[in-house]
Design an enzyme around this catalytic site. Sequence first.
Site, PDB file in Angstrom:
ATOM      1  N   LYS A  36      52.550   1.006  -3.671  1.00  0.00           N
ATOM      2  CA  LYS A  36      52.029   0.048  -2.646  1.00  0.00           C
ATOM      3  C   LYS A  36      52.008   0.879  -1.189  1.00  0.00           C
ATOM      4  CE  LYS A  36      53.742  -3.455  -0.048  1.00  0.00           C
ATOM      5  NZ  LYS A  36      53.708  -2.869   0.722  1.00  0.00           N
ATOM      6  N   LYS A  66      46.266  -6.725   3.584  1.00  0.00           N
ATOM      7  CA  LYS A  66      46.498  -8.405   4.079  1.00  0.00           C
ATOM      8  C   LYS A  66      45.423  -8.363   4.915  1.00  0.00           C
ATOM      9  CE  LYS A  66      51.736  -8.551   3.474  1.00  0.00           C
ATOM     10  NZ  LYS A  66      51.667  -6.785   3.615  1.00  0.00           N
ATOM     11  N   LEU A  67      44.519  -8.702   4.496  1.00  0.00           N
ATOM     12  CA  LEU A  67      43.261  -8.972   5.282  1.00  0.00           C
ATOM     13  C   LEU A  67      42.959 -10.506   6.114  1.00  0.00           C
ATOM     14  CD1 LEU A  67      40.295  -7.029   3.384  1.00  0.00           C
ATOM     15  CD2 LEU A  67      41.833  -6.033   5.160  1.00  0.00           C
ATOM     16  N   ASP A  69      40.245 -12.501   8.592  1.00  0.00           N
ATOM     17  CA  ASP A  69      39.216 -12.248  10.016  1.00  0.00           C
ATOM     18  C   ASP A  69      37.644 -13.169   9.028  1.00  0.00           C
ATOM     19  OD1 ASP A  69      37.193 -10.994  11.618  1.00  0.00           O
ATOM     20  OD2 ASP A  69      38.340  -9.480  11.920  1.00  0.00           O
ATOM     21  N   THR A  73      33.426 -10.340   7.447  1.00  0.00           N
ATOM     22  CA  THR A  73      33.912  -9.677   7.957  1.00  0.00           C
ATOM     23  C   THR A  73      35.182  -9.339   6.763  1.00  0.00           C
ATOM     24  OG1 THR A  73      33.857 -10.110  10.439  1.00  0.00           O
ATOM     25  CG2 THR A  73      36.064  -8.242   9.910  1.00  0.00           C
ATOM     26  N   ARG A 185      66.389  -7.934  -3.427  1.00  0.00           N
ATOM     27  CA  ARG A 185      67.410  -7.470  -3.063  1.00  0.00           C
ATOM     28  C   ARG A 185      68.804  -7.273  -4.480  1.00  0.00           C
ATOM     29  NH1 ARG A 185      64.391  -5.646   0.030  1.00  0.00           N
ATOM     30  NH2 ARG A 185      64.658  -6.084   1.923  1.00  0.00           N
ATOM     31  N   GLN A 196      63.640  -9.902   5.687  1.00  0.00           N
ATOM     32  CA  GLN A 196      63.501 -10.790   4.578  1.00  0.00           C
ATOM     33  C   GLN A 196      64.194 -11.959   4.232  1.00  0.00           C
ATOM     34  OE1 GLN A 196      60.752  -9.740   3.441  1.00  0.00           O
ATOM     35  NE2 GLN A 196      60.225  -7.422   2.886  1.00  0.00           N
ATOM     36  N   GLY A 216      61.310  -1.757  -1.911  1.00  0.00           N
ATOM     37  CA  GLY A 216      61.393  -0.906  -1.141  1.00  0.00           C
ATOM     38  C   GLY A 216      62.255  -0.436  -0.193  1.00  0.00           C
ATOM     39  N   ARG A 217      63.439  -0.954   0.390  1.00  0.00           N
ATOM     40  CA  ARG A 217      64.430  -0.100   0.585  1.00  0.00           C
ATOM     41  C   ARG A 217      65.570  -0.195   0.317  1.00  0.00           C
ATOM     42  NH1 ARG A 217      63.404  -4.106   6.881  1.00  0.00           N
ATOM     43  NH2 ARG A 217      62.053  -5.281   4.564  1.00  0.00           N
TER      44      ARG A 217
HETATM   45  O1  C5P Z   1      62.144  -4.520  -0.142  1.00  0.00           O
HETATM   46  P1  C5P Z   1      61.159  -4.409   1.387  1.00  0.00           P
HETATM   47  O2  C5P Z   1      61.873  -5.329   2.426  1.00  0.00           O
HETATM   48  O3  C5P Z   1      61.550  -3.139   1.944  1.00  0.00           O
HETATM   49  O4  C5P Z   1      59.587  -4.810   1.233  1.00  0.00           O
HETATM   50  C1  C5P Z   1      58.665  -4.192   2.222  1.00  0.00           C
HETATM   51  C2  C5P Z   1      57.466  -4.904   1.544  1.00  0.00           C
HETATM   52  O5  C5P Z   1      57.099  -5.787   0.835  1.00  0.00           O
HETATM   53  C3  C5P Z   1      56.195  -4.125   2.808  1.00  0.00           C
HETATM   54  O6  C5P Z   1      55.849  -3.134   2.348  1.00  0.00           O
HETATM   55  C4  C5P Z   1      55.864  -5.128   3.354  1.00  0.00           C
HETATM   56  O7  C5P Z   1      54.031  -5.242   3.640  1.00  0.00           O
HETATM   57  C5  C5P Z   1      56.079  -6.330   1.330  1.00  0.00           C
HETATM   58  N1  C5P Z   1      55.829  -7.339   1.565  1.00  0.00           N
HETATM   59  C6  C5P Z   1      56.885  -8.654   1.630  1.00  0.00           C
HETATM   60  N2  C5P Z   1      55.803  -9.587   1.913  1.00  0.00           N
HETATM   61  C7  C5P Z   1      55.141  -9.967   2.124  1.00  0.00           C
HETATM   62  C8  C5P Z   1      54.068  -8.861   1.021  1.00  0.00           C
HETATM   63  C9  C5P Z   1      54.395  -7.451   1.282  1.00  0.00           C
HETATM   64  O8  C5P Z   1      58.200  -7.973   2.322  1.00  0.00           O
HETATM   65  N3  C5P Z   1      55.523 -11.377   1.612  1.00  0.00           N
END
Ligand code: C5P
Length: 246
Positions: A36, A66-67, A69, A73, A185, A196, A216-217
């Site tokens: 992503k 995440k557009l 507008d 646009t 998580r 989060q 992600g993290r």
């Molecule tokens: O797992 P982690 O918290 O690091 O993931 C964060 C990612 O998830 C970011 O790239 C964020 O943009 C994305 N994201 C989010 N919540 C949403 C949509 C996407 O945290 N509703």
Amino acid sequence: MEKTGRDYIVFPLDVAEMDEAQFLVRKLEAHVAMFKVGLELFIGQGPDILKMIRDLSDAGIFLDLKLHDISETVFRAMARVADLGVDLATVHGCSSKKMLEMAVQGARGRVGILGVTLLTDNDGDTLAGGGFAERFSADPMELVMLRAKLACDAGCQGVVCSGREAAGIKARFGRDFLAVTPGIRPAWSLMPGDDQKRVTTPAQAIDQGSDLLVIGRPIRDADDPAVAARKVIAEIETALENLRHA
Ligand code: C5P
């Protein structure tokens, strides 16, 4: 063919520099279904980042801009996104059905459009603070379902929602309507003060019927991201196995 654990993982390249992103793509390409690309990396590096991912991996690409507008646009911006050859792209679901429809039209069937229902760092308190009616702040799922309906009616391929909401969304809008869930998580990665809020473990998200888990993290910040990804894959596969035997 049945999906494997890897087929569920979307890894957000939440870094600023090309070389950091390159390192993570090399390290993780065997372990994830999609990379992503979000605002930080796309604003910093532009479309070159997409070429780098394609050159180094066979994984899909999810362009998460995440557009939000005016509809015209969004239509024009999504038409440019469609030219980039990515697999999925996002538009906010908090505006109008028209805006979502125009995103889908702009995509011309070349990229799957996901509507973002309610960001996973938002909860009932955030909604109350934002002036939402009590029926939404008391039960954010109400708002998620309302926005998911707008996205479905507008022709989106699915939504971004928390794992806690995926089952309700799949039950109401059908198996083919994608539930993509961030806020994942694993139990071993819970951190105090996490931003989060509506979080789930990988196993819970699978049990709820999520199609793709954005994680992600817990992977990016692990001592070895590939080892962490393999742990997540194992957890997903155990959950899939349990579902098959349920
Ligand atoms: O797992 P982690 O918290 O690091 O993931 C964060 C990612 O998830 C970011 O790239 C964020 O943009 C994305 N994201 C989010 N919540 C949403 C949509 C996407 O945290 N509703």
